[in-house]
Design a protein around this motif. Structure first.
Motif, PDB file in Angstrom:
ATOM      1  N   ASN A  41      47.588  34.071  52.596  1.00  0.00           N
ATOM      2  CA  ASN A  41      46.356  33.575  51.987  1.00  0.00           C
ATOM      3  C   ASN A  41      45.321  33.222  53.044  1.00  0.00           C
ATOM      4  OD1 ASN A  41      47.484  33.886  49.458  1.00  0.00           O
ATOM      5  ND2 ASN A  41      47.906  31.717  49.155  1.00  0.00           N
ATOM      6  N   GLU A  55      37.363  39.269  40.442  1.00  0.00           N
ATOM      7  CA  GLU A  55      38.448  40.209  40.127  1.00  0.00           C
ATOM      8  C   GLU A  55      39.055  40.790  41.408  1.00  0.00           C
ATOM      9  OE1 GLU A  55      38.935  44.561  38.059  1.00  0.00           O
ATOM     10  OE2 GLU A  55      37.479  43.189  37.179  1.00  0.00           O
ATOM     11  N   ARG A  58      41.179  38.100  43.079  1.00  0.00           N
ATOM     12  CA  ARG A  58      42.454  37.925  42.364  1.00  0.00           C
ATOM     13  C   ARG A  58      43.402  39.087  42.637  1.00  0.00           C
ATOM     14  NH1 ARG A  58      43.079  34.313  37.881  1.00  0.00           N
ATOM     15  NH2 ARG A  58      41.256  33.012  37.568  1.00  0.00           N
ATOM     16  N   THR A  59      42.871  40.288  42.745  1.00  0.00           N
ATOM     17  CA  THR A  59      43.699  41.450  43.066  1.00  0.00           C
ATOM     18  C   THR A  59      44.300  41.292  44.461  1.00  0.00           C
ATOM     19  OG1 THR A  59      42.412  42.899  41.645  1.00  0.00           O
ATOM     20  CG2 THR A  59      43.703  43.956  43.372  1.00  0.00           C
ATOM     21  N   GLY A  62      46.233  37.411  44.295  1.00  0.00           N
ATOM     22  CA  GLY A  62      47.126  37.108  43.186  1.00  0.00           C
ATOM     23  C   GLY A  62      46.657  35.906  42.383  1.00  0.00           C
ATOM     24  N   THR A  63      47.558  35.358  41.619  1.00  0.00           N
ATOM     25  CA  THR A  63      47.255  34.220  40.764  1.00  0.00           C
ATOM     26  C   THR A  63      47.009  32.981  41.614  1.00  0.00           C
ATOM     27  OG1 THR A  63      48.670  35.140  39.048  1.00  0.00           O
ATOM     28  CG2 THR A  63      48.121  32.798  38.864  1.00  0.00           C
ATOM     29  N   PRO A  64      45.881  32.288  41.388  1.00  0.00           N
ATOM     30  CA  PRO A  64      45.621  31.070  42.159  1.00  0.00           C
ATOM     31  C   PRO A  64      46.578  29.942  41.776  1.00  0.00           C
ATOM     32  CG  PRO A  64      43.925  31.402  40.506  1.00  0.00           C
ATOM     33  CD  PRO A  64      44.829  32.589  40.436  1.00  0.00           C
ATOM     34  N   ASP A  65      46.708  28.976  42.677  1.00  0.00           N
ATOM     35  CA  ASP A  65      47.558  27.813  42.400  1.00  0.00           C
ATOM     36  C   ASP A  65      46.906  26.881  41.385  1.00  0.00           C
ATOM     37  OD1 ASP A  65      49.941  28.014  44.312  1.00  0.00           O
ATOM     38  OD2 ASP A  65      48.232  28.460  45.601  1.00  0.00           O
ATOM     39  N   THR A  67      42.900  26.392  39.054  1.00  0.00           N
ATOM     40  CA  THR A  67      41.570  26.918  38.728  1.00  0.00           C
ATOM     41  C   THR A  67      40.734  25.834  38.070  1.00  0.00           C
ATOM     42  OG1 THR A  67      42.216  27.703  36.537  1.00  0.00           O
ATOM     43  CG2 THR A  67      42.427  29.272  38.361  1.00  0.00           C
ATOM     44  N   LEU A  80      38.704  28.889  42.385  1.00  0.00           N
ATOM     45  CA  LEU A  80      40.105  29.290  42.506  1.00  0.00           C
ATOM     46  C   LEU A  80      40.663  28.621  43.752  1.00  0.00           C
ATOM     47  CD1 LEU A  80      39.789  33.139  41.837  1.00  0.00           C
ATOM     48  CD2 LEU A  80      40.048  31.284  40.181  1.00  0.00           C
ATOM     49  N   TYR A  82      43.751  28.427  46.439  1.00  0.00           N
ATOM     50  CA  TYR A  82      44.912  29.130  46.994  1.00  0.00           C
ATOM     51  C   TYR A  82      45.516  28.295  48.110  1.00  0.00           C
ATOM     52  CZ  TYR A  82      43.599  33.295  44.412  1.00  0.00           C
ATOM     53  OH  TYR A  82      43.317  34.187  43.414  1.00  0.00           O
TER      54      TYR A  82
END
Length: 119
Positions: A41, A55, A58-59, A62-65, A67, A80, A82
């Motif tokens: 990260n 987008e 996120r690609t 990945g999924t944030p910790d 939001t 977001l 991370y």
């Protein structure tokens, strides 16, 4: 009767050895996993450019910790979080262990604590 005691003792020793081996290995993998994620990260965030789409981030990450999303001055703002640095060894990721990425109208407008404070 002596044979039953011997079999029971052998099973107890064998099963307890399996539990210790599985538990010990799992803990090492967990420690290594969060360190690798954190480093990845950091490296990717350091390469980001302003106006990157949410987008695309996120690609990449990945999924944030965590939001957050809200409207401010007529603009949609999304944050977001991370994980990028270790603070406390409690097995939980908290916002103070994350870097915030700020998006306005779905475009990256800034990141880091200072950008988050200016919201």
């Amino acid at each position: 009767m002596l044979a039953k005691v011997f079999v029971a003792a052998a099973l107890a020793v064998t099963l307890s050895g399996c539990v210790i081996a599985v538990g010990g290995k799992h803990e090492l993998n967990d420690d290594s996993s969060w360190k690798k994620t954190q480093q990845y990260n950091q490296e990717q965030i350091n390469r980001l450019a302003l106006n990157t789409s949410a987008e695309d981030v996120r690609t990449l990450l990945g999924t944030p910790d965590f939001t957050e999303s809200f409207n401010k001055d007529g603009e949609t703002v999304q944050v977001l979080f991370y994980r990028t640095h270790h603070v406390k060894s409690d097995g939980k990721t908290t916002k103070d262990e994350c870097t915030p990425l700020i998006f306005k109208q779905n475009k990256l407008s800034g990141w880091g604590d200072k950008a988050y404070q200016y919201l």
